[in-house]
Write an enzyme that holds these catalytic residues in place. Structure first.
Site, short mmCIF file in Angstrom:
data_model
loop_
_atom_site.label_atom_id
_atom_site.label_comp_id
_atom_site.label_asym_id
_atom_site.label_seq_id
_atom_site.Cartn_x
_atom_site.Cartn_y
_atom_site.Cartn_z
N GLU A 227 0.84 -1.21 0.00
CA GLU A 227 0.00 0.00 0.00
C GLU A 227 0.87 1.26 0.00
O GLU A 227 1.88 1.32 0.72
CB GLU A 227 -0.86 0.00 1.28
CG GLU A 227 -1.77 1.20 1.44
CD GLU A 227 -2.41 1.28 2.84
OE1 GLU A 227 -1.78 0.86 3.83
OE2 GLU A 227 -3.54 1.78 2.92
N CYS B 162 -5.12 -2.99 3.33
CA CYS B 162 -4.70 -2.70 4.71
C CYS B 162 -5.86 -2.76 5.71
O CYS B 162 -6.35 -3.84 6.04
CB CYS B 162 -3.96 -1.36 4.74
SG CYS B 162 -2.87 -1.17 6.17
N LYS C 37 -9.74 2.10 -1.91
CA LYS C 37 -9.89 1.53 -0.54
C LYS C 37 -11.20 2.00 0.09
O LYS C 37 -11.50 3.21 0.11
CB LYS C 37 -8.70 1.99 0.30
CG LYS C 37 -8.62 1.42 1.70
CD LYS C 37 -7.33 1.94 2.36
CE LYS C 37 -7.12 1.43 3.76
NZ LYS C 37 -5.90 2.02 4.38
O1 LIG Z 1 -5.69 -1.46 11.16
C1 LIG Z 1 -4.52 -1.21 11.47
O2 LIG Z 1 -4.07 -1.50 12.57
C2 LIG Z 1 -3.59 -0.56 10.50
C3 LIG Z 1 -4.31 0.02 9.32
C4 LIG Z 1 -3.46 0.90 8.52
O3 LIG Z 1 -2.35 1.21 8.87
C5 LIG Z 1 -3.93 1.41 7.20
O4 LIG Z 1 -5.01 1.03 6.75
O5 LIG Z 1 -3.19 2.20 6.59
#
Ligand SMILES: O=C(O)CCC(=O)C(=O)O
Length: 274
Positions: free
Chosen positions: A40, A146, A111
Site C-alpha cells: 500500500e 490494509c 480503498k
Molecule cells: O488497522 C490497522 O491496525 C492498520 C491500518 C493501517 O495502517 C492502514 O489502513 O493504513
C-alpha cells in the site's frame, strides 16, 4: 501458480522517484512469476499524511506508467499496490492498480475503509464504494487494502463475487503486527481462500512498519512469511485448493444470511436461559 510478494522498504532517505525506479526493477526481476504484488502507498508511505497531497497522482500518472511497463516487460500479472490518486474533481483516494501481463489496467480499487478515525487518511481521502475482483487464468483475485482486513463483511462480499485469492497490500504498523498475522489467517480460514498480504518494511513518518508479509492457504496454513526488513517472498501454490477445501469442508454453504435483522435483546443479569 507462482507469486512474488515484494515487501519494499519505505524510508525517507529515498526519493519517491528513486523508489519507483527500484520497484519497477524488482518487478522486472520477477519474470516467470504468475502474479507479483507490491504494498500500500509505497510511493509516499501509508503514514506520511503530509505527503498525500503533494505525492498524489492522476490514475494514469507516473506510478501507473512505470508499473504498466514493468508488468509487460516481466510478462506478469501485477498488483502494483496502491497510490494516492487525485481524481479529476480533486478528491484523493487510496487506489490499488492491477495490470495484466500485457501492461493493460485490469482493475483499479479505491480503498473502502479509511484508517485514522478522525485523522490522517480518514479525513484526507475519499472512500471507495465498489468491491473489485480480477479474473486471472487460474484464480479470481479479490482485492482489499490494509485496514480493510479488519472488516470480514468486505471479504464475504468478495467471496460472493467469486474471489478465491485475496490480495491485500498494506502499510501495517509494527505496533499491531500480531493483528496483521491473525487477521490474514482469519480471512483465509473463514473464506476458505488464499491470502497474499504484502506489507512495507522500514520507517516513515516516525512509524516503524511491521513487514511480515504473509501468504496463507485456504486451510489457514502459513505458506510463507517475511521478516521485518525488505524482502521478496516467492511462493508456489495450487489455486485448485480453494475448490477442494470448499468441497471437503463446506462451511460456506452453512452461512445464514440476513442475521443483522431482526435482533432481540437478551435478558442479561443472569436472568436469561443460561
Ligand atoms: O488497522 C490497522 O491496525 C492498520 C491500518 C493501517 O495502517 C492502514 O489502513 O493504513
Amino acid at each position: 501458480m507462482r507469486a512474488s510478494v515484494i515487501q519494499i522498504a519505505v524510508n525517507e532517505d529515498e526519493t519517491v522517484e528513486a523508489r519507483r525506479r527500484r520497484a519497477a526493477s524488482l518487478v522486472r526481476q520477477q519474470e516467470g512469476a504468475d502474479l507479483v504484488v507490491l504494498p500500500e502507498l509505497w510511493t509516499t508511505g501509508a503514514f506520511a499524511f503530509d505527503e498525500f497531497g503533494t505525492g498524489a497522482e492522476p490514475l494514469r500518472g507516473p506510478t501507473y506508467e512505470a508499473m504498466a511497463k514493468a508488468a509487460s516487460e516481466a510478462g506478469v500479472w501485477l498488483h502494483a499496490g496502491s497510490v494516492p490518486e487525485r481524481a479529476p474533481d480533486g478528491q484523493l483516494f487510496n487506489t490499488s492498480l492491477v495490470f495484466s501481463p500485457s501492461g493493460d489496467l485490469a482493475a483499479a480499487y479505491r480503498k473502502i475503509h479509511r484508517f485514522g478515525f478522525d485523522k490522517g487518511e480518514a479525513v484526507l481521502m475519499g472512500a471507495g464504494s465498489e468491491l473489485v475482483t480480477v479474473r486471472l487464468p487460474h484464480t479470481t483475485l479479490g482485492v482489499a487494502t490494509c485496514y480493510d482486513l479488519r472488516f470480514p463483511e468486505l471479504f464475504r462480499g468478495l467471496v460472493d463475487a467469486g474471489a478465491e485469492t485475496f490480495v491485500v497490500p498494506a502499510g501495517w504498523p509494527e505496533r499491531r503486527r500480531s493483528h496483521w498475522t491473525l487477521l490474514a489467517q482469519a480471512r483465509a480460514v473463514e473464506n476458505q481462500a488464499f491470502v497474499l498480504a504484502c506489507g512495507t518494511a522500514g520507517t516513515h513518518a516516525g512509524v516503524p512498519q511491521a513487514g511480515h508479509s504473509i501468504v496463507v492457504d485456504p486451510w489457514g496454513e502459513v505458506l510463507a512469511e517475511a521478516g521485518a526488513d525488505e524482502e521478496i517472498l516467492t511462493v508456489e501454490f495450487d489455486p485448485q485448493k480453494v475448490t477442494r477445501t470448499r468441497e471437503q469442508f463446506p462451511a460456506l454453504k452453512d452461512r445464514v444470511l440476513g442475521l443483522e435483522t431482526p435482533w432481540r435483546q437478551g435478558q442479561g443479569q443472569g436472568q436469561g436461559q443460561g
